[in-house]
Design an enzyme around this catalytic site. Structure first.
Site, mmCIF file in Angstrom:
data_model
loop_
_atom_site.group_PDB
_atom_site.id
_atom_site.type_symbol
_atom_site.label_atom_id
_atom_site.label_comp_id
_atom_site.label_asym_id
_atom_site.label_seq_id
_atom_site.Cartn_x
_atom_site.Cartn_y
_atom_site.Cartn_z
ATOM 1 N N LYS A 172 2.627 -2.609 5.642
ATOM 2 C CA LYS A 172 3.039 -2.540 4.584
ATOM 3 C C LYS A 172 4.550 -1.892 4.090
ATOM 4 C CE LYS A 172 -0.945 -4.291 2.602
ATOM 5 N NZ LYS A 172 -0.903 -5.386 2.668
ATOM 6 N N SER B 69 1.240 -1.341 0.418
ATOM 7 C CA SER B 69 -0.089 0.133 -0.202
ATOM 8 C C SER B 69 1.087 1.041 0.204
ATOM 9 C CB SER B 69 -0.799 -0.246 1.047
ATOM 10 O OG SER B 69 -1.814 1.016 1.245
ATOM 11 N N TYR C 78 -1.160 -0.146 10.101
ATOM 12 C CA TYR C 78 -1.302 -1.036 8.428
ATOM 13 C C TYR C 78 0.097 -0.284 8.263
ATOM 14 C CZ TYR C 78 -3.399 -1.047 4.280
ATOM 15 O OH TYR C 78 -3.371 -1.709 2.834
#
Length: 254
Positions: free
Chosen positions: A168, A151, A164
């Site tokens: 990533k 991402s 998150y």
């Protein structure tokens, strides 16, 4: 099944395993691979939904396809999962580590250890373990391609996605490291995805998003099928000299 541009890349004779494959970007990639002639393993926590989608792929496209339930964040279940996939399909030529999660939180001090660990388990620990298991078999056999779905949050971490984003960023690092681990016969790359209008986006404030998207070079969010071209490239022999790369597909987000 969604409409998409005509495909010319072929994956006949290959088996593609897509985690988080029953919805969103995973579903579109699995569909794109099947349209290119690949046999498909659709995997997610929701085995019934995976089995239903796999049946549609078999019926509509004539490929072999199975749906398998698995929680990629649970390390001790992945050995059995991989054994089942190889037992039923014979091989895996393409692994797409797509399953992910990014729970909302009110403030950074409200993030619990449980939430933090869960986010890292699904987005980082699971892809590492699956890549280790499948990549080792690929390297011992005829080679293959591993595609990690990262991402842009990894390089532009916004305050509301910090666990998150960290996961990533770690996945980007693993991509390069695993490419060196499993080369020369196995290629490992990542697609660093921007904002796509999947089913998750139905809960968004779309007016606020439209205003934010004005700053994107393309001025909009991505349609899910627009991830497929990059995935097909990395899955196919067209990317035979591409490994350890992070391919950004984000519509030109700043």
């Amino acid at each position: 099944m969604s409409d998409a541009p005509r495909q010319t890349i072929r994956l006949d004779g290959k088996v593609a395993l897509v985690t988080g494959g029953n919805r969103g970007l995973g579903r579109e990639m699995a569909l794109g691979f099947a349209r290119a002639g690949a046999d498909i393993v659709v995997a997610s926590r929701h085995e019934d939904a995976c089995a239903e989608f796999a049946a549609a792929l078999r019926d509509e496209l004539g490929v072999r396809a199975i749906g398998v339930g698995v929680h990629v964040g649970r390390w001790d279940t992945l050995d059995g999962f991989v054994e089942r996939v190889y037992g039923e399909m014979g091989s895996v030529d393409v692994l797409v580590n797509n399953a992910g999660m990014s729970p909302l939180y009110d403030s950074v001090d409200s993030v619990s250890e449980e939430l933090f660990d869960k986010v890292l388990a699904v987005n980082l620990k699971g892809p590492f373990r699956l890549s280790a298991l499948v990549g080792t078999r690929m390297a011992a056999g005829g080679g293959g391609s591993i595609i990690n779905i990262s991402s842009v949050g990894a390089v532009h971490p916004r305050p509301n996605i910090l666990p998150y984003a960290a996961a990533k960023a770690g996945l980007n690092a693993l991509t390069e490291g695993l490419a060196r681990t499993f080369g020369p016969s196995v290629r490992v790359n990542a697609i660093m995805a921007g904002t796509f209008l999947t089913d998750v986006s139905k809960a968004w404030d779309m007016e606020a998003f439209a205003e934010r998207a004005k700053g994107f070079a393309l001025g909009r969010g991505g349609e899910p099928h627009e991830i497929v071209g990059a995935a097909l490239y990395l899955a196919s022999d067209l990317s035979s000299y591409t490994t350890g790369s992070i391919l950004t597909v984000d519509g030109g987000q700043p």
